[in-house]
Write a protein that holds these residues in place. Sequence first.
Motif, PDB file in Angstrom:
ATOM      1  N   LYS A   1      -2.986   6.063  -8.474  1.00 25.22           N
ATOM      2  CA  LYS A   1      -1.611   6.030  -7.949  1.00 25.22           C
ATOM      3  C   LYS A   1      -1.542   6.261  -6.443  1.00 25.22           C
ATOM      4  CE  LYS A   1       0.899   7.460 -12.068  1.00 25.22           C
ATOM      5  NZ  LYS A   1       1.717   8.500 -12.664  1.00 25.22           N
ATOM      6  N   ILE A   2      -2.683   6.513  -5.833  1.00 25.65           N
ATOM      7  CA  ILE A   2      -2.658   6.915  -4.415  1.00 25.65           C
ATOM      8  C   ILE A   2      -2.100   5.785  -3.538  1.00 25.65           C
ATOM      9  CG2 ILE A   2      -4.960   6.123  -3.704  1.00 25.65           C
ATOM     10  CD1 ILE A   2      -5.331   8.950  -2.473  1.00 25.65           C
ATOM     11  N   GLU A   3      -1.350   6.140  -2.516  1.00 28.79           N
ATOM     12  CA  GLU A   3      -0.835   5.135  -1.582  1.00 28.79           C
ATOM     13  C   GLU A   3      -0.918   5.664  -0.153  1.00 28.79           C
ATOM     14  OE1 GLU A   3       3.830   5.305  -1.756  1.00 28.79           O
ATOM     15  OE2 GLU A   3       3.071   5.037  -3.760  1.00 28.79           O
ATOM     16  N   LEU A   4      -0.694   4.780   0.794  1.00 29.64           N
ATOM     17  CA  LEU A   4      -0.794   5.184   2.202  1.00 29.64           C
ATOM     18  C   LEU A   4       0.320   6.172   2.549  1.00 29.64           C
ATOM     19  CD1 LEU A   4      -1.544   1.962   4.276  1.00 29.64           C
ATOM     20  CD2 LEU A   4      -3.086   3.803   3.710  1.00 29.64           C
ATOM     21  N   PRO A   5      -0.009   7.226   3.275  1.00 28.76           N
ATOM     22  CA  PRO A   5       1.048   8.180   3.652  1.00 28.76           C
ATOM     23  C   PRO A   5       1.965   7.599   4.715  1.00 28.76           C
ATOM     24  CG  PRO A   5      -1.048   8.822   4.617  1.00 28.76           C
ATOM     25  CD  PRO A   5      -1.328   7.637   3.765  1.00 28.76           C
TER      26      PRO A   5
ATOM     27  N   MET B   1       0.822  -1.214   0.000  1.00 25.72           N
ATOM     28  CA  MET B   1       0.000   0.000   0.000  1.00 25.72           C
ATOM     29  C   MET B   1       0.858   1.267   0.000  1.00 25.72           C
ATOM     30  SD  MET B   1      -3.086  -0.894   2.540  1.00 25.72           S
ATOM     31  CE  MET B   1      -3.742  -2.543   2.639  1.00 25.72           C
TER      32      MET B   1
ATOM     33  N   ALA C   1      -6.669   3.334   4.144  1.00 26.13           N
ATOM     34  CA  ALA C   1      -6.131   1.981   4.376  1.00 26.13           C
ATOM     35  C   ALA C   1      -7.187   0.930   4.081  1.00 26.13           C
ATOM     36  CB  ALA C   1      -5.639   1.856   5.818  1.00 26.13           C
ATOM     37  N   LEU C   2      -8.437   1.228   4.453  1.00 22.00           N
ATOM     38  CA  LEU C   2      -9.528   0.277   4.203  1.00 22.00           C
ATOM     39  C   LEU C   2      -9.773   0.146   2.693  1.00 22.00           C
ATOM     40  CD1 LEU C   2     -11.865  -1.475   5.240  1.00 22.00           C
ATOM     41  CD2 LEU C   2     -13.235   0.579   5.466  1.00 22.00           C
TER      42      LEU C   2
ATOM     43  N   VAL D   1     -10.152   0.485  10.586  1.00 20.55           N
ATOM     44  CA  VAL D   1     -11.204   1.359  10.052  1.00 20.55           C
ATOM     45  C   VAL D   1     -12.336   0.492   9.510  1.00 20.55           C
ATOM     46  CG1 VAL D   1     -11.706   3.231   8.436  1.00 20.55           C
ATOM     47  CG2 VAL D   1      -9.408   2.971   9.353  1.00 20.55           C
TER      48      VAL D   1
ATOM     49  N   LEU E   1      -3.344  -9.265  -2.155  1.00 16.50           N
ATOM     50  CA  LEU E   1      -3.938  -8.893  -0.859  1.00 16.50           C
ATOM     51  C   LEU E   1      -4.972  -9.917  -0.407  1.00 16.50           C
ATOM     52  CD1 LEU E   1      -4.407  -5.032  -1.288  1.00 16.50           C
ATOM     53  CD2 LEU E   1      -2.917  -6.172   0.343  1.00 16.50           C
TER      54      LEU E   1
ATOM     55  N   ARG F   1       4.741   2.519  -1.708  1.00 12.59           N
ATOM     56  CA  ARG F   1       5.873   2.080  -2.530  1.00 12.59           C
ATOM     57  C   ARG F   1       7.173   2.586  -1.909  1.00 12.59           C
ATOM     58  NH1 ARG F   1       2.089   2.119  -6.692  1.00 12.59           N
ATOM     59  NH2 ARG F   1       1.850   4.363  -6.555  1.00 12.59           N
TER      60      ARG F   1
ATOM     61  N   ARG G   1      -7.949   8.152   7.464  1.00 10.93           N
ATOM     62  CA  ARG G   1      -7.785   6.767   7.913  1.00 10.93           C
ATOM     63  C   ARG G   1      -8.498   5.773   7.001  1.00 10.93           C
ATOM     64  NH1 ARG G   1      -9.332   4.949  12.911  1.00 10.93           N
ATOM     65  NH2 ARG G   1     -11.288   6.095  12.769  1.00 10.93           N
ATOM     66  N   ASN G   2      -9.555   6.249   6.304  1.00 10.53           N
ATOM     67  CA  ASN G   2     -10.328   5.338   5.437  1.00 10.53           C
ATOM     68  C   ASN G   2      -9.510   4.802   4.264  1.00 10.53           C
ATOM     69  OD1 ASN G   2     -12.656   5.701   6.942  1.00 10.53           O
ATOM     70  ND2 ASN G   2     -13.176   7.559   5.835  1.00 10.53           N
TER      71      ASN G   2
ATOM     72  N   LEU H   1      -7.755   0.745   0.211  1.00 13.44           N
ATOM     73  CA  LEU H   1      -6.652   0.103  -0.513  1.00 13.44           C
ATOM     74  C   LEU H   1      -6.492  -1.372  -0.154  1.00 13.44           C
ATOM     75  CD1 LEU H   1      -3.833   2.824  -0.527  1.00 13.44           C
ATOM     76  CD2 LEU H   1      -5.663   2.440  -2.167  1.00 13.44           C
ATOM     77  N   SER H   2      -7.180  -1.812   0.907  1.00 13.62           N
ATOM     78  CA  SER H   2      -6.994  -3.213   1.323  1.00 13.62           C
ATOM     79  C   SER H   2      -7.851  -4.182   0.498  1.00 13.62           C
ATOM     80  CB  SER H   2      -7.326  -3.367   2.812  1.00 13.62           C
ATOM     81  OG  SER H   2      -8.715  -3.211   3.004  1.00 13.62           O
ATOM     82  N   PHE H   3      -8.761  -3.680  -0.328  1.00 15.45           N
ATOM     83  CA  PHE H   3      -9.594  -4.587  -1.119  1.00 15.45           C
ATOM     84  C   PHE H   3      -8.772  -5.169  -2.276  1.00 15.45           C
ATOM     85  CE2 PHE H   3     -13.029  -1.541   0.386  1.00 15.45           C
ATOM     86  CZ  PHE H   3     -13.354  -2.338   1.460  1.00 15.45           C
TER      87      PHE H   3
END
Lengths: 243, 231
Positions: free
Chosen positions: B227-231, A52, B89-90, A86, A75, A54, B86-87, B92-94
């Motif tokens: 392209k978004i990723e977790l900060p 999640m 992470a949820l 969450v 995943l 890179r 916080r959402n 991107l986890s799918f």
Amino acid sequence: MQVLKADGIVQVFEGREVLSGLDLTLGQGEILGLLGANGAGKSTLLKILTGMQRPVGGRVCFLGRPLSEDYPGNLARMGVFINEPVFYESLSARENLEIDLTYLALADREHRDAGPTGISQLLDKVGLAADSTTPVGRYSMGMRQRLALARCMGHHPDLYLLDEPLNGLDPVAIGQLRDSLRSLAAQGSAILFSSHILSEVLRTADHVMVVADGRVSLRASVPELLNQGQEVAERTLVKAMEG
Amino acid sequence: MKTLLKLELKKTRLWPCIFGGLAVVAAALAIGGMFLAIGHTSGRSDPRLSSLAFVLQMAMVILLVGFSLVAAALCNLVFIEPYTGRNLALTLSFPISRSRILLAKLIFVGLFTALSYLAGTAITLTVMLLIDRLVGSLGTGSPSSLLEQVLLMLVTSLAGLVGLVGIALSIGFWKRSLPIMFAVLLLLDAVVGNLLSQSPLLSALLLLIIFLASLPAWWLLHRTLMKIELP
């Protein structure tokens, strides 16, 4: 069998190197406890291992192949728990799990049979059966942690990546989690979890890895550490966390 | 895709948007009714005000502006909330490709907005035509030209909705701010709403221009979310 392998992971935030060439391996059935002071890079490492985030440098292999090769499909074979869990707050635990399992079913035909019975069993396993229809927004921190674990366990993943799973759990729940992790590892899953509770890491993990200043400052087998006694083992870990 | 759409429906709290849509219809009926009343009384001296086509056009402008706000509220629930804080992470986890999830979200928002807008317009125009018949018709000109005008406005309004919401959403997402998204949308709505009181053809042209102008905004939003990723 090697489930997870990370080579030379480098991550930089705002010009600061958070991870500096970190290596990690995790085998089938192994429980690795990840330790480190706040800001040492534990969460960053876990985010990179899930794909999640890179990294600037290095590579992650999952089940012998680059993680990016089948992403985000990979995943579906991981149970991931990053930061604070969450959920869809207005929905119940059952509805939240239904959503997760439906996504997994779409990703993996093997899990198409995951229906309400499976969900009931999962909720029962984490002790949330009685509150399964309550909106998650009303859950306590400990209940949310347990629901997050149920979500991870829903599809029998090969790898669990758990960031601070003990947060908010009472001693009974911690004991139950320890038993669950041991049982999952016995069934062949690899588990990487981070925590600040040294004694619990020593009781649960087979190996510990300490991260300090973006590097691995210690990697050791827990039985070897405990050979010197609990107190010495904990002192060794604290020293490694200080870098 | 059907399953992904069902999941979006399950995850999204639609009730506020449905109530918002009903409020927009009520507002369009109230303001449209006011124009009807003006047309039937003092508007007799102004041929434009006493034309049914103009009154319906005004009601449709209110519907366009109102439903753009409803669509923006839905876009907040479907795009901004899941991809920020916080959402993220949820979301991107799918384990489903991001493009499929995004496509499902777009179809979901598009379907809800289009259906609610069409239903709202149908209700508003039907009620106004009935009232007009009951209190004595305003000048309509030829019924076929009135129908043509309504259909043209309907189609271009849908394109305009996509455009207005796309531009506001992209700017709002870029700044990660719901207030900024609504501020941009209100500004665009104010400008567009005033310009749409011009002739129907000019209005249609303006809405198409807004739609075309929004395409780069939609593309930028898509690229960012892919392209978004977790900060």
